[in-house]
Design an enzyme around this catalytic site. Sequence first.
Site, PDB file in Angstrom:
ATOM      1  N   ARG A 156       5.334 -14.067   8.669  1.00  0.00           N
ATOM      2  CA  ARG A 156       5.813 -12.688   8.677  1.00  0.00           C
ATOM      3  C   ARG A 156       7.130 -12.597   9.459  1.00  0.00           C
ATOM      4  O   ARG A 156       7.373 -13.369  10.388  1.00  0.00           O
ATOM      5  CB  ARG A 156       4.743 -11.818   9.335  1.00  0.00           C
ATOM      6  CG  ARG A 156       5.082 -10.354   9.454  1.00  0.00           C
ATOM      7  CD  ARG A 156       3.899  -9.607  10.038  1.00  0.00           C
ATOM      8  NE  ARG A 156       4.240  -8.208  10.290  1.00  0.00           N
ATOM      9  CZ  ARG A 156       3.336  -7.256  10.402  1.00  0.00           C
ATOM     10  NH1 ARG A 156       2.071  -7.527  10.275  1.00  0.00           N
ATOM     11  NH2 ARG A 156       3.711  -6.020  10.643  1.00  0.00           N
TER      12      ARG A 156
ATOM     13  N   GLU B 272       0.858  -1.187   0.000  1.00  0.00           N
ATOM     14  CA  GLU B 272       0.000   0.000   0.000  1.00  0.00           C
ATOM     15  C   GLU B 272       0.894   1.238   0.000  1.00  0.00           C
ATOM     16  O   GLU B 272       1.808   1.337   0.825  1.00  0.00           O
ATOM     17  CB  GLU B 272      -0.869   0.021   1.256  1.00  0.00           C
ATOM     18  CG  GLU B 272      -1.873  -1.106   1.350  1.00  0.00           C
ATOM     19  CD  GLU B 272      -2.640  -1.025   2.661  1.00  0.00           C
ATOM     20  OE1 GLU B 272      -3.470  -0.101   2.809  1.00  0.00           O
ATOM     21  OE2 GLU B 272      -2.390  -1.860   3.537  1.00  0.00           O
TER      22      GLU B 272
ATOM     23  N   LYS C  54       2.735   1.495  10.691  1.00  0.00           N
ATOM     24  CA  LYS C  54       2.746   2.830  10.094  1.00  0.00           C
ATOM     25  C   LYS C  54       2.170   3.865  11.054  1.00  0.00           C
ATOM     26  O   LYS C  54       2.707   4.969  11.201  1.00  0.00           O
ATOM     27  CB  LYS C  54       1.944   2.812   8.791  1.00  0.00           C
ATOM     28  CG  LYS C  54       2.575   1.953   7.707  1.00  0.00           C
ATOM     29  CD  LYS C  54       1.610   1.704   6.566  1.00  0.00           C
ATOM     30  CE  LYS C  54       2.203   0.711   5.571  1.00  0.00           C
ATOM     31  NZ  LYS C  54       1.254   0.295   4.542  1.00  0.00           N
TER      32      LYS C  54
END
Length: 763
Positions: free
Chosen positions: A476, A260, A486
Amino acid sequence: MADAVSIFMSIGLSEQKAKETLKNEALSSTLKKAIDQAQGLLGSASIDKTAGTLLYNMVTRLKDLNRLSFLTEYIITRKITSELQLSAALDFIKSHPQKNLDRLEFEAACGVGVMVTPEQIEDAVELIIRKHKDQLLAERYRFNMGILMGEARTALKWADGKMVKNEVDMQVLHFLGPKTEADLEKKPKVYFYFVPSEACEANTEGKSLMEQLRGEALKFHKPGENYKTEGYVVTSNTMNLLKKHLEETGGQVRSRFPPEPNGILHIGHAKAINFNFGFAKANNGICFLRYDDTNPEKEEEKYFTAIKEMVEWLGEAVTLMCAGSECGLYDRLMIPFCLCVRGHAYVCHQRGEELKGHNVPPSPWRERPVEESLLLFDRMRKGMFAEGEVTLRMKMVMEDGKMDPVAYRIKYTPHHRTGDTWCIYPTYDYTHCLCDSIENITHSLCTKEFQSRRSSYFWLCNALDLYCPVQWEYGRLNLTYTVVSKRKIIKLVETGIVRDWDDPRLFTLTALRRRGFPSQAINNFCARVGVTVAQTTMEPHLLEACVREALNDTAPRAMAILEPLKVTITNLPTNAQVRVPDFPANEAKGSHVVPFSKTIFIEQSDFREVMEKGYKRLTSDQPVGLRHAGYVISVQRVIKDGCGKVCELEVTCASSDSVEKPKAFIHWVSDPLRCEVRMYERLFLHKNPEDPAEVPAGFLSDINPNSLTVIESALVDRSVGKAKVFEKFQFERVGYFSLDPDSTSEKLVFNRTVTLKEDPGKM
């Protein structure tokens, strides 16, 4: 319940196993059907334990329940009599999703009717032992007997495993005789030590990652064989769509990396980049860099640029780049219309706050007429509703139980690429699989948190009758002593704790580059972490070890003084120049020249006025050597300032050839450049700053007050004067450093990348 338990026990299950099975509603229902079908074939006869065990194993592993009666028939009529045959049958069914199976082909694949006699087993084992005769005689019972069993099972695929094992054991005993005392002695353990070879480290790390990814490919489906994947949904049109897909791609492996553009990539993304691009590369395929830009409120063009820059910095060539807003999805508004027409979507008036969480109340508009939803969606597109007033929702239940995820919502914020062309924007659940389908992706690789989206992924492609790729999940990568969210990084920036996304104390890729971490070291780190399914949490010092290995071979040496102490050499005959090797371990790689005058500077810590036990550097009574200069200096006079602090030394020098070898050699600078040096430590005090159990007051309360130390008047030799931004050096005896973008022609700024050796306290 008691009747069901009795039925399950009648086919050979224990009471405990029968009760456990009954807890799984879908499994127990299917098993009852299989038992009913079996009894229909047997009549009054009972199901024996062997057949019952095969029925149970078949039911637990069969995904296509349309084949239940087909396989039940083969088990009950004793055409499938072993676990080996059952496994072959299930594999055949998975790889042949067509309605009509070729029974002859199926039976050949499952060994139906194949009888292996004891004589055939004996002959095959005899040939195998004859093949390994010499090695067996040399190693006797220390020979790996598993090799014999493996070859025997390959040669006798449908033979009874116990009979094969007994025959191998018997023939080995006959060939070698009984075990002797020497055979019974324990084999000494052999220990293997890994000694890193710095000359070949870079080559082996990249290669090992490719080997891992090629190995991973063996677990994945081949292009066009999506239906062989566990859980893949096959429809009546699947095979036609796969055929068309293969025609368009030529059987090429295709993956994608879909970040993104609302923030900077971090260390976790480095693993994703290595995995997605590396998997395609390892299998001669291609990887798309695709931006998931479906939320105009959070996305900015600077993030687009930074993401591409970081992907290329890690060494991946971006040959195919697109965005959700550019791949045709926004323009293909017939897709949501088709969803509505087929009864798979509806326009809903529930507000955003009502749709949050997993216990969302059912929508009262779920069954509204198709024509009404089509009309309302067209009004959404034309901007006739306020933000949050309506959404388009898909009629499906996700794996985590969430009902009817949103497909489109209204946002009047201009998009940084398409402007105000659109006021409706698709969600991730809607966009992800459709972009994959449009781009003919073969392997949609994503982290484990997206596993709950797999059902919606398959459902949407099949609901629209489109080519359906396969979503695969992997673990992950996380690091301790940091945050990568973020939202939390923005909080750190807004509160002034860090300067920006590229502050070298963060673990964003731009921050790591600014600190001086080579891309090669990050890739090597990802290779060492490996291709894992489980989530991996690593310590930062393991990444720093990869950095040291890379920089040891690539960072030329220079000399720098962080806390200068002036030294005047009173008897130096004349100013001179000294040649310093860029890489002392390999002087053929080049050198540079530095001045050597009567005034030099050394580290304050390299002088002690009073001798201490174990101290080997300069004291009033102990000389020390100067690295590369060929001189040994001895203190003649100690000069102090008004506060009693040593501010200068007067020394004499002697050629190192003419005096006894000193206990130590120290670095120095002469006629140096003044520079700023920024020393970094961990940003957080605790391993898991986001864990309330470790940091009850929240991550912002866990900041290390010593995470940044700025030395404004350090000294460095003039060989670094023309360095470029991000150029890296090893400052001898100090650490590895990189030139910061804040540098100017008047003043250089260096960031300490890592120390020369790992601090034991960090391990």
